[in-house]
Enzyme design. Structure first.
Site, PDB file in Angstrom:
ATOM      1  N   PRO A  28       0.774  -1.201  -0.118  1.00  0.00           N
ATOM      2  CA  PRO A  28       0.027   0.067   0.036  1.00  0.00           C
ATOM      3  C   PRO A  28       0.642   1.225   0.087  1.00  0.00           C
ATOM      4  O   PRO A  28       0.091   2.383  -0.262  1.00  0.00           O
ATOM      5  CB  PRO A  28      -0.690  -0.313   1.312  1.00  0.00           C
ATOM      6  N   ASP A  51       2.641   0.952 -12.048  1.00  0.00           N
ATOM      7  CA  ASP A  51       1.688   1.864 -11.871  1.00  0.00           C
ATOM      8  C   ASP A  51       2.055   2.860 -11.038  1.00  0.00           C
ATOM      9  O   ASP A  51       3.079   2.854 -10.238  1.00  0.00           O
ATOM     10  CB  ASP A  51       0.624   1.054 -11.151  1.00  0.00           C
ATOM     11  N   LYS A  73      -2.435   5.118 -14.962  1.00  0.00           N
ATOM     12  CA  LYS A  73      -3.440   4.747 -14.008  1.00  0.00           C
ATOM     13  C   LYS A  73      -3.639   5.743 -12.996  1.00  0.00           C
ATOM     14  O   LYS A  73      -4.495   5.408 -12.016  1.00  0.00           O
ATOM     15  CB  LYS A  73      -3.358   3.421 -13.313  1.00  0.00           C
ATOM     16  N   GLY A 104       0.023  -1.396  -7.309  1.00  0.00           N
ATOM     17  CA  GLY A 104       0.029  -0.996  -5.885  1.00  0.00           C
ATOM     18  C   GLY A 104      -0.802  -2.139  -5.102  1.00  0.00           C
ATOM     19  O   GLY A 104      -1.741  -2.736  -5.727  1.00  0.00           O
ATOM     20  N   ALA A 135      -4.667  -2.174  -0.008  1.00  0.00           N
ATOM     21  CA  ALA A 135      -4.959  -0.892   0.793  1.00  0.00           C
ATOM     22  C   ALA A 135      -5.491  -1.172   2.292  1.00  0.00           C
ATOM     23  O   ALA A 135      -5.258  -0.644   3.136  1.00  0.00           O
ATOM     24  CB  ALA A 135      -5.448   0.181  -0.132  1.00  0.00           C
ATOM     25  N   MET A 186     -11.263   3.826  -4.045  1.00  0.00           N
ATOM     26  CA  MET A 186     -11.404   4.629  -5.138  1.00  0.00           C
ATOM     27  C   MET A 186     -12.826   5.484  -4.865  1.00  0.00           C
ATOM     28  O   MET A 186     -13.648   5.810  -5.758  1.00  0.00           O
ATOM     29  CB  MET A 186     -11.715   4.086  -6.618  1.00  0.00           C
TER      30      MET A 186
HETATM   31  N1  SAH Z   1      -4.562  -3.041  -6.073  1.00  0.00           N
HETATM   32  C1  SAH Z   1      -4.842  -2.004  -5.318  1.00  0.00           C
HETATM   33  C2  SAH Z   1      -5.943  -1.211  -5.334  1.00  0.00           C
HETATM   34  C3  SAH Z   1      -5.851  -0.434  -6.527  1.00  0.00           C
HETATM   35  S1  SAH Z   1      -7.185   0.697  -6.666  1.00  0.00           S
HETATM   36  C4  SAH Z   1      -4.692  -2.449  -3.506  1.00  0.00           C
HETATM   37  O1  SAH Z   1      -4.973  -3.729  -3.438  1.00  0.00           O
HETATM   38  O2  SAH Z   1      -4.672  -1.961  -2.640  1.00  0.00           O
HETATM   39  C5  SAH Z   1      -6.623   2.404  -6.183  1.00  0.00           C
HETATM   40  C6  SAH Z   1      -7.295   2.480  -5.005  1.00  0.00           C
HETATM   41  O3  SAH Z   1      -6.743   1.810  -3.668  1.00  0.00           O
HETATM   42  C7  SAH Z   1      -7.017   4.098  -4.520  1.00  0.00           C
HETATM   43  O4  SAH Z   1      -8.056   4.894  -5.205  1.00  0.00           O
HETATM   44  C8  SAH Z   1      -7.415   3.930  -2.855  1.00  0.00           C
HETATM   45  O5  SAH Z   1      -8.845   3.856  -2.768  1.00  0.00           O
HETATM   46  C9  SAH Z   1      -6.835   2.603  -2.659  1.00  0.00           C
HETATM   47  N2  SAH Z   1      -5.644   2.849  -2.168  1.00  0.00           N
HETATM   48  C10 SAH Z   1      -4.184   2.275  -2.556  1.00  0.00           C
HETATM   49  N3  SAH Z   1      -3.183   2.770  -1.777  1.00  0.00           N
HETATM   50  C11 SAH Z   1      -3.684   3.409  -0.870  1.00  0.00           C
HETATM   51  C12 SAH Z   1      -2.910   4.049   0.203  1.00  0.00           C
HETATM   52  N4  SAH Z   1      -1.951   4.009   0.724  1.00  0.00           N
HETATM   53  N5  SAH Z   1      -3.884   4.683   1.100  1.00  0.00           N
HETATM   54  C13 SAH Z   1      -5.331   4.871   0.819  1.00  0.00           C
HETATM   55  N6  SAH Z   1      -5.719   4.058  -0.177  1.00  0.00           N
HETATM   56  C14 SAH Z   1      -5.182   3.349  -1.054  1.00  0.00           C
END
Ligand code: SAH
Length: 265
Positions: A28, A51, A73, A104, A135, A186
């Protein structure tokens, strides 16, 4: 039980052979939340396709000789269309490169990882998928909000709050349930709609809710409130992407459990 050469039950740990694509979850934000397997494969890559949520510190694990390709993205700025990106991975593998596709969080959680791997499969490209801390898990730990808790939530649902034509097509009755935590990816732009719909479908307007900006990074900020107050509070806090929304009574635990923002790292 099959015992591999490396002594691991099941499949042996295989080398990162040229022509293979490793789809890797980068976690994250905090680079130390990367898995050991991810770190090893990144160190062996010939090319990294990444990404925008992937941190510089993680990219720096790749050899200096490795090419870095930014796949974009960001909201409203998709650098490479998904179809081109899928084919790029195929082409790189066909050029006999060791390809790391870095995403991510976790690649199979709102990451389109499934789509990318399907195309690899269709082209006969060998691949591997390395999970990452999504996340929700990262933010829960660093913001002091357990996703489940025997007193407050026996279930946890992850949904995307991405607006399509200004509306959100979610299972509102299923989301507006007590004893459940709802995590919205998101969701910043759709936050007012989200909160309003949850109230309309039966949750109390003083139901706890939080939004966390850039979780697990030094820029982490958390705003807590209720379904009624959070949209306005988030707006005036001018939060920066990425943000994650957590709705449910577990948010109340943050008062006791928020170790990270108080400098406990
Ligand atoms: N595959 C990623 C999600 C991708 S979609 C995962 O598993 O985390 C991207 C969304 O993930 C962002 O819009 C946000 O809602 C969330 N996100 C990703 N990293 C984040 C972080 N460090 N803090 C808060 N939200 C995060």
């Amino acid at each position: 039980m099959v015992v591999g050469v490396a002594g691991v039950a099941g499949k042996a740990v295989v080398d990162f052979l040229p022509g293979k694509v490793c789809l890797i979850g980068a976690g994250p934000g905090d680079p130390e939340l990367l898995t050991l397997r991810a770190a090893r494969l990144i160190r062996e890559a010939d090319v990294i396709v990444f990404d925008h949520l992937v941190s510089e510190a993680i990219l720096d694990l790749s050899p200096p000789s490795a090419a870095r390709i930014y796949a974009g993205k960001e909201r409203g700025a998709h650098t490479l269309p998904q179809e081109e990106l899928n084919l790029l991975l195929v082409h790189l593998a066909q050029q006999n490169k060791r390809v790391v596709r870095l995403k991510g969080g976790d690649p199979y959680t709102f990451g389109r990882g499934g789509e990318e791997v399907e195309i690899l499969f269709e082209h006969g490209i060998p691949f591997e998928v390395i999970p990452g801390i999504t996340a929700a898990a990262g933010v829960a730990a660093y913001a002091g909000i357990p996703l489940t808790h025997r007193d407050y939530a026996q279930a946890c649902v992850f949904v995307t709050g991405h607006l399509k034509d200004g509306s959100m097509n979610l299972d509102w009755p299923g989301l507006a349930r007590p004893r459940q935590t709802v995590v919205i990816y998101m969701g910043l732009h759709g936050l007012p709609v989200l909160c309003q719909k949850m109230i309309e479908h039966g949750l109390p307007s003083d139901w706890p809710a939080a939004i966390v900006q850039q979780g697990t990074t030094p820029h982490q900020r958390t705003v807590t409130g209720t379904l009624a107050t959070l949209p306005e509070l988030a707006h005036s806090a001018r939060l920066k992407a990425p943000t994650l929304i957590i709705v449910g009574e577990v948010v109340k635990l943050r008062d006791k459990l928020a170790w990270f923002e108080s400098g406990g790292h």
